[in-house]
Design a protein around this motif. Structure first.
Motif, PDB file in Angstrom:
ATOM      1  N   VAL A 174       0.638  -1.279  -0.010  1.00 31.76           N
ATOM      2  CA  VAL A 174      -0.144  -0.070   0.089  1.00 31.76           C
ATOM      3  C   VAL A 174       0.844   1.374   0.033  1.00 31.76           C
ATOM      4  O   VAL A 174       0.382   2.187  -0.674  1.00 31.76           O
ATOM      5  CB  VAL A 174      -0.854   0.092   1.337  1.00 31.76           C
ATOM      6  CG1 VAL A 174      -1.719   1.325   1.365  1.00 31.76           C
ATOM      7  CG2 VAL A 174      -2.215  -1.235   1.061  1.00 31.76           C
ATOM      8  N   ASP A 175       2.050   1.419   0.975  1.00 29.79           N
ATOM      9  CA  ASP A 175       2.602   2.532   0.819  1.00 29.79           C
ATOM     10  C   ASP A 175       3.541   2.709  -0.324  1.00 29.79           C
ATOM     11  O   ASP A 175       3.623   3.955  -0.780  1.00 29.79           O
ATOM     12  CB  ASP A 175       3.779   2.172   2.069  1.00 29.79           C
ATOM     13  CG  ASP A 175       3.303   2.458   3.542  1.00 29.79           C
ATOM     14  OD1 ASP A 175       1.942   2.641   3.585  1.00 29.79           O
ATOM     15  OD2 ASP A 175       3.625   1.911   4.482  1.00 29.79           O
ATOM     16  N   ASP A 176       3.872   1.605  -0.919  1.00 29.47           N
ATOM     17  CA  ASP A 176       4.649   1.765  -2.348  1.00 29.47           C
ATOM     18  C   ASP A 176       3.733   2.351  -3.359  1.00 29.47           C
ATOM     19  O   ASP A 176       4.034   3.223  -4.014  1.00 29.47           O
ATOM     20  CB  ASP A 176       5.391   0.364  -2.578  1.00 29.47           C
ATOM     21  CG  ASP A 176       6.474   0.038  -2.113  1.00 29.47           C
ATOM     22  OD1 ASP A 176       7.008   0.815  -1.237  1.00 29.47           O
ATOM     23  OD2 ASP A 176       7.089  -1.128  -1.909  1.00 29.47           O
ATOM     24  N   ALA A 177       2.685   1.699  -3.372  1.00 30.73           N
ATOM     25  CA  ALA A 177       1.550   2.259  -4.330  1.00 30.73           C
ATOM     26  C   ALA A 177       1.070   3.718  -4.211  1.00 30.73           C
ATOM     27  O   ALA A 177       1.062   4.327  -5.017  1.00 30.73           O
ATOM     28  CB  ALA A 177       0.537   1.249  -4.379  1.00 30.73           C
ATOM     29  N   VAL A 178       0.740   3.927  -2.832  1.00 30.34           N
ATOM     30  CA  VAL A 178       0.697   5.374  -2.536  1.00 30.34           C
ATOM     31  C   VAL A 178       1.632   6.396  -3.186  1.00 30.34           C
ATOM     32  O   VAL A 178       1.495   7.423  -3.603  1.00 30.34           O
ATOM     33  CB  VAL A 178       0.281   5.481  -1.269  1.00 30.34           C
ATOM     34  CG1 VAL A 178       0.075   7.063  -0.986  1.00 30.34           C
ATOM     35  CG2 VAL A 178      -1.199   4.934  -1.037  1.00 30.34           C
ATOM     36  N   THR A 179       2.752   6.006  -2.862  1.00 28.88           N
ATOM     37  CA  THR A 179       4.016   6.672  -3.251  1.00 28.88           C
ATOM     38  C   THR A 179       4.108   6.883  -4.455  1.00 28.88           C
ATOM     39  O   THR A 179       4.578   7.762  -5.190  1.00 28.88           O
ATOM     40  CB  THR A 179       5.360   6.257  -2.750  1.00 28.88           C
ATOM     41  OG1 THR A 179       5.412   6.058  -1.188  1.00 28.88           O
ATOM     42  CG2 THR A 179       6.665   6.963  -2.998  1.00 28.88           C
ATOM     43  N   LEU A 180       3.908   5.893  -5.472  1.00 26.34           N
ATOM     44  CA  LEU A 180       4.128   5.772  -6.883  1.00 26.34           C
ATOM     45  C   LEU A 180       2.907   6.777  -7.662  1.00 26.34           C
ATOM     46  O   LEU A 180       2.944   7.409  -8.701  1.00 26.34           O
ATOM     47  CB  LEU A 180       3.911   4.402  -7.444  1.00 26.34           C
ATOM     48  CG  LEU A 180       5.234   3.717  -7.281  1.00 26.34           C
ATOM     49  CD1 LEU A 180       5.082   2.222  -7.542  1.00 26.34           C
ATOM     50  CD2 LEU A 180       6.387   4.160  -7.969  1.00 26.34           C
ATOM     51  N   ILE A 181       1.711   6.609  -6.850  1.00 20.82           N
ATOM     52  CA  ILE A 181       0.545   7.393  -7.385  1.00 20.82           C
ATOM     53  C   ILE A 181       1.083   8.918  -7.279  1.00 20.82           C
ATOM     54  O   ILE A 181       0.613   9.678  -8.116  1.00 20.82           O
ATOM     55  CB  ILE A 181      -0.928   7.132  -6.711  1.00 20.82           C
ATOM     56  CG1 ILE A 181      -1.119   5.778  -7.009  1.00 20.82           C
ATOM     57  CG2 ILE A 181      -1.888   8.258  -7.022  1.00 20.82           C
ATOM     58  CD1 ILE A 181      -2.268   5.051  -6.150  1.00 20.82           C
ATOM     59  N   GLY A 182       1.430   9.268  -5.994  1.00 20.18           N
ATOM     60  CA  GLY A 182       1.824  10.762  -5.819  1.00 20.18           C
ATOM     61  C   GLY A 182       3.192  11.165  -6.786  1.00 20.18           C
ATOM     62  O   GLY A 182       3.037  12.195  -7.007  1.00 20.18           O
ATOM     63  N   ASP A 183       3.922  10.167  -6.871  1.00 22.50           N
ATOM     64  CA  ASP A 183       5.031  10.591  -7.999  1.00 22.50           C
ATOM     65  C   ASP A 183       4.378  10.932  -9.340  1.00 22.50           C
ATOM     66  O   ASP A 183       4.646  11.727  -9.847  1.00 22.50           O
ATOM     67  CB  ASP A 183       6.061   9.367  -8.035  1.00 22.50           C
ATOM     68  CG  ASP A 183       6.819   9.294  -6.871  1.00 22.50           C
ATOM     69  OD1 ASP A 183       6.849  10.115  -5.823  1.00 22.50           O
ATOM     70  OD2 ASP A 183       7.528   8.118  -6.594  1.00 22.50           O
ATOM     71  N   TRP A 184       3.391  10.005  -9.862  1.00 21.93           N
ATOM     72  CA  TRP A 184       2.891  10.288 -10.908  1.00 21.93           C
ATOM     73  C   TRP A 184       2.185  11.697 -11.008  1.00 21.93           C
ATOM     74  O   TRP A 184       2.385  12.371 -12.061  1.00 21.93           O
ATOM     75  CB  TRP A 184       1.824   8.992 -11.448  1.00 21.93           C
ATOM     76  CG  TRP A 184       0.938   9.443 -12.615  1.00 21.93           C
ATOM     77  CD1 TRP A 184       1.412   9.235 -13.876  1.00 21.93           C
ATOM     78  CD2 TRP A 184      -0.222  10.067 -12.474  1.00 21.93           C
ATOM     79  NE1 TRP A 184       0.526   9.518 -14.794  1.00 21.93           N
ATOM     80  CE2 TRP A 184      -0.596  10.389 -13.862  1.00 21.93           C
ATOM     81  CE3 TRP A 184      -1.195  10.345 -11.728  1.00 21.93           C
ATOM     82  CZ2 TRP A 184      -1.993  10.614 -14.251  1.00 21.93           C
ATOM     83  CZ3 TRP A 184      -2.148  10.824 -12.025  1.00 21.93           C
ATOM     84  CH2 TRP A 184      -2.827  10.989 -13.315  1.00 21.93           C
ATOM     85  N   LEU A 185       1.370  11.837  -9.972  1.00 18.18           N
ATOM     86  CA  LEU A 185       0.896  13.073 -10.119  1.00 18.18           C
ATOM     87  C   LEU A 185       1.865  14.223 -10.009  1.00 18.18           C
ATOM     88  O   LEU A 185       1.398  15.435 -10.537  1.00 18.18           O
ATOM     89  CB  LEU A 185      -0.132  12.984  -8.694  1.00 18.18           C
ATOM     90  CG  LEU A 185      -1.437  14.139  -8.858  1.00 18.18           C
ATOM     91  CD1 LEU A 185      -2.137  14.288 -10.083  1.00 18.18           C
ATOM     92  CD2 LEU A 185      -2.114  14.016  -7.582  1.00 18.18           C
TER      93      LEU A 185
END
Length: 104
Positions: A84-95
């Motif tokens: 979850v933490d990795d995915a949330v970070t990647l979503i934030g990075d994309w944005l």
């Protein structure tokens, strides 16, 4: 509570009369936590990417709204905390990188 929303199959199954009448664009600003999903693509056609494209093109959802939906999906998934933490970070990075979701 989270609503798992499948816009295309919602229309196909008669839950809503049309995509333009789908309640998702009204649910989000009302504070309802929603995820985008694809019901059986063999029966209904679109997969998850196409549902996100529909949300962008038909519902005029912004990248921030799409990212929030994706975060809700991950956070409410029950996946292990590290994933979850990795995915949330990647979503934030994309944005944060200024990428714009553009339907094909």
């Amino acid at each position: 509570m989270v609503l798992d929303v499948c816009p295309t199959s919602n229309v196909a199954l008669g839950v809503v009369a049309s995509l333009s009448g789908h309640p998702l664009p009204r649910l989000l600003p009302a504070g309802v936590r929603c995820t985008l999903n694809a019901d059986d693509p063999l029966l209904f056609g679109p997969g998850l990417l196409e549902e996100y494209e529909t949300a962008c093109a038909v519902f005029a959802l912004t990248d921030s709204q799409l990212a929030a939906i994706a975060r809700t999906s991950v956070v409410s998934s029950g996946a292990p905390r590290a994933i979850v933490d990795d995915a949330v970070t990647l979503i934030g990075d994309w944005l944060d990188c200024g990428s714009v979701f553009s339907p094909a």
